[in-house]
Design a protein around this motif. Structure first.
Motif, mmCIF file in Angstrom:
data_model
loop_
_atom_site.group_PDB
_atom_site.id
_atom_site.type_symbol
_atom_site.label_atom_id
_atom_site.label_comp_id
_atom_site.label_asym_id
_atom_site.label_seq_id
_atom_site.Cartn_x
_atom_site.Cartn_y
_atom_site.Cartn_z
ATOM 1 N N LEU A 266 26.872 -21.750 43.228
ATOM 2 C CA LEU A 266 25.638 -21.392 43.200
ATOM 3 C C LEU A 266 25.337 -20.335 42.069
ATOM 4 N N HIS A 267 26.251 -19.356 41.770
ATOM 5 C CA HIS A 267 25.725 -18.186 41.220
ATOM 6 C C HIS A 267 26.813 -17.955 40.057
ATOM 7 N N PHE A 268 27.454 -18.601 39.320
ATOM 8 C CA PHE A 268 28.522 -18.031 38.456
ATOM 9 C C PHE A 268 28.290 -17.066 37.548
ATOM 10 N N ASP A 269 27.199 -17.262 37.021
ATOM 11 C CA ASP A 269 26.941 -16.373 35.937
ATOM 12 C C ASP A 269 26.057 -15.173 36.164
ATOM 13 N N GLU A 270 25.990 -15.064 37.565
ATOM 14 C CA GLU A 270 25.091 -13.722 37.952
ATOM 15 C C GLU A 270 25.855 -13.257 39.421
ATOM 16 N N GLY A 271 27.129 -13.858 39.848
ATOM 17 C CA GLY A 271 27.749 -13.103 40.932
ATOM 18 C C GLY A 271 28.104 -11.960 40.782
ATOM 19 N N VAL A 272 27.936 -11.096 41.840
ATOM 20 C CA VAL A 272 28.509 -9.710 41.743
ATOM 21 C C VAL A 272 29.537 -9.363 42.898
ATOM 22 N N ASN A 273 30.635 -8.748 42.726
ATOM 23 C CA ASN A 273 31.539 -8.350 43.703
ATOM 24 C C ASN A 273 31.161 -6.999 44.283
ATOM 25 N N ILE A 274 30.889 -6.709 45.113
ATOM 26 C CA ILE A 274 30.472 -5.359 45.770
ATOM 27 C C ILE A 274 31.342 -4.880 46.816
ATOM 28 N N THR A 275 32.067 -3.582 46.815
ATOM 29 C CA THR A 275 33.030 -3.343 47.919
ATOM 30 C C THR A 275 32.160 -2.638 49.027
ATOM 31 N N LEU A 276 32.012 -2.906 50.229
ATOM 32 C CA LEU A 276 31.153 -2.353 51.250
ATOM 33 C C LEU A 276 32.238 -1.429 52.085
ATOM 34 N N GLY A 277 31.533 -0.304 52.806
ATOM 35 C CA GLY A 277 32.402 0.306 53.460
ATOM 36 C C GLY A 277 33.258 1.673 52.645
ATOM 37 N N LEU A 278 33.041 1.843 51.423
ATOM 38 C CA LEU A 278 33.357 3.008 50.955
ATOM 39 C C LEU A 278 32.270 4.053 50.730
ATOM 40 N N PRO A 279 32.871 5.532 50.378
ATOM 41 C CA PRO A 279 31.942 6.560 50.251
ATOM 42 C C PRO A 279 31.424 6.383 48.958
ATOM 43 N N LEU A 280 31.841 5.698 47.971
ATOM 44 C CA LEU A 280 31.288 5.415 46.668
ATOM 45 C C LEU A 280 30.718 3.846 46.395
ATOM 46 N N THR A 283 30.959 -1.913 41.995
ATOM 47 C CA THR A 283 30.815 -3.305 41.967
ATOM 48 C C THR A 283 31.716 -4.011 40.573
ATOM 49 N N SER A 284 31.562 -5.292 40.607
ATOM 50 C CA SER A 284 32.304 -5.947 39.595
ATOM 51 C C SER A 284 31.710 -7.219 39.487
ATOM 52 N N PRO A 285 31.799 -7.949 37.896
ATOM 53 C CA PRO A 285 31.416 -9.316 37.792
ATOM 54 C C PRO A 285 32.274 -10.213 38.760
ATOM 55 N N ASP A 286 31.847 -11.166 39.400
ATOM 56 C CA ASP A 286 32.724 -11.902 40.334
ATOM 57 C C ASP A 286 33.443 -13.120 39.347
ATOM 58 N N HIS A 287 33.955 -12.559 38.377
ATOM 59 C CA HIS A 287 34.911 -13.585 37.579
ATOM 60 C C HIS A 287 36.043 -12.760 37.104
ATOM 61 N N GLY A 288 37.219 -13.578 36.633
ATOM 62 C CA GLY A 288 38.274 -13.069 36.216
ATOM 63 C C GLY A 288 38.499 -12.626 34.722
ATOM 64 N N THR A 289 39.498 -12.582 34.082
ATOM 65 C CA THR A 289 39.774 -12.315 32.869
ATOM 66 C C THR A 289 39.387 -13.322 31.765
ATOM 67 N N ALA A 290 39.476 -14.507 32.165
ATOM 68 C CA ALA A 290 39.088 -15.743 31.375
ATOM 69 C C ALA A 290 39.887 -15.604 29.768
ATOM 70 N N PHE A 291 40.967 -15.285 29.999
ATOM 71 C CA PHE A 291 41.955 -15.079 28.879
ATOM 72 C C PHE A 291 41.826 -16.225 27.931
ATOM 73 N N GLY A 292 41.534 -17.380 28.320
ATOM 74 C CA GLY A 292 41.352 -18.555 27.447
ATOM 75 C C GLY A 292 40.274 -18.567 26.432
#
Ligand SMILES: NC(=O)C1=CN([C@@H]2O[C@H](COP(=O)(O)OP(=O)(O)OC[C@H]3O[C@@H](n4cnc5c(N)ncnc54)[C@H](O)[C@@H]3O)[C@@H](O)[C@H]2O)C=CC1
Ligand SMILES: NCC(=O)COP(=O)(O)O
Length: 323
Positions: A266-280, A283-292
């Protein structure tokens, strides 16, 4: 910045280029400045502290440079690059833990490269959690897009290990942290959590697997007894269509791909990885290094832009809750 040979440097630079139109808060890159300069010819400035970064942000992309990536060739990761990525991550976590910066946005790293240099955490989520003194079970990987939020209860583990790793305690811990995280980071006061079953048809009343009956149902009952709006377990195949998505604020899934396939579809170009449960806030973009495609000006910066924007919003929301 993540791996200097990946697309992290390029998408950070592209995010800076649209800072005004995207309404992004001031940010600085932490990593080897040469990795950005190799793939982008916009203005950069090396800074040594956050004050200098904020002062420079309007005119140039500020970089707290970690000049130890060795020879950088986009698309060709190596051990020195992995060490540089880890060094930058450690520095950036320190900036946020010490309150010098308000939020951490991590770039994509290569897990294989990190494992090769002795990194013992499954990913950056668990690494940051450990640095914050948070147990793995209480740190939640959430992938969030405009119309879907998902949480994999187990993360980077072999599929064959999933059933053995699921427990009532783990499911309850992830459910609690997700509910609290939705409130603190997204402003959802009474979050609705849906749980996916592990087996086809959520186990078909126990005839296609018993994890739903023995683990997921008791965990949901416990969460409900604590006042959390938890429902399920639902058959995963019918949880993600548009009408189903109106019934919850997040779906907790049993394993990585059960959660990540729908969000990336659904959201490859706008997906966000957010870690919950931390004191801070992390976030991170929800994709990898795309070395290719690294170094070819093909990387879409949308997920990085969304990750920076979400980090800013979550930090503002948390600060207002604290006051
Ligand atoms: N948060 C993180 O640090 C993450 C790191 N990874 C790491 O990334 C490495 C590569 O993983 P893959 O499974 O290949 O996933 P990937 O996301 O790097 O690439 C998958 C496909 O999507 C394309 N793609 C990814 N991001 C793009 C963007 N912004 N613009 C245009 N195209 C894009 C790639 O070119 C490739 O075709 C692995 O070593 C993995 O560990 C993977 C996911 C998250
Ligand atoms: N597939 C999601 C992912 O790899 C996130 O990993 P990390 O943020 O924990 O490094």
């Amino acid at each position: 910045m993540g791996d200097p040979a990946g697309i992290g440097p390029e998408i950070i630079a592209k995010a800076w280029a649209v800072r005004h139109s995207a309404g992004l808060p001031p940010f600085l890159a932490v990593g080897d400045a040469r990795a950005i300069e190799k793939v982008w010819d916009g203005p950069t400035v090396r800074v040594s502290d956050i004050g200098a970064a904020v002062a420079a942000f309007d005119q140039a992309l500020p970089i707290l440079s970690v000049d130890d990536a060795g020879e950088i060739t986009p698309g060709q990761p190596d051990v020195e690059g992995a060490r540089c990525a880890l060094h930058a991550l450690e520095l950036a976590v320190g900036l946020v833990r010490s309150d010098a910066a308000s939020a951490l946005v991590t770039g994509p790293v290569s897990k294989a490269q990190l494992y090769d240099i002795g990194f013992t955490h499954p990913g950056q989520t668990e690494f940051v959690a450990e640095r914050c003194g948070v147990a793995g079970a209480n740190a939640v990987m959430m992938l969030a897009g405009p119309s879907l939020r998902v949480v994999p209860i187990t993360t980077h583990v072999p599929l064959a290990a999933v059933s053995g790793l699921l427990s009532i305690e783990l499911i309850v811990a992830k459910g609690r942290a997700t509910a609290r995280g939705l409130c603190r980071n997204f402003g959802i006061e009474a979050p609705r959590l849906a749980f996916a079953g592990l087996n086809p048809h959520a186990g078909e009343s126990g005839s296609i697997g018993r994890e739903e009956i023995e683990l997921i149902e008791p965990a949901i009952a416990q969460l409900r007894a604590e006042g959390i709006d938890a429902t399920g377990p639902f058959a995963a195949d019918t949880l993600f269509h548009p009408r189903a998505r109106t019934a919850y604020d997040a779906v907790l899934c049993c394993y990585h791909d059960q959660a990540l396939i729908p969000i990336k579809t659904l959201h490859f170009d706008e997906g966000v990885n957010i870690t919950l449960g931390l004191p801070l806030v992390r976030t991170s973009p929800d994709h990898g290094t795309a070395f290719g495609i690294a170094g070819q000006d093909q990387a879409h910066p949308g997920a990085m832009i969304a990750a920076i924007a979400m980090a800013g919003e979550a930090a503002r929301r948390r600060a207002s809750l604290a006051n």
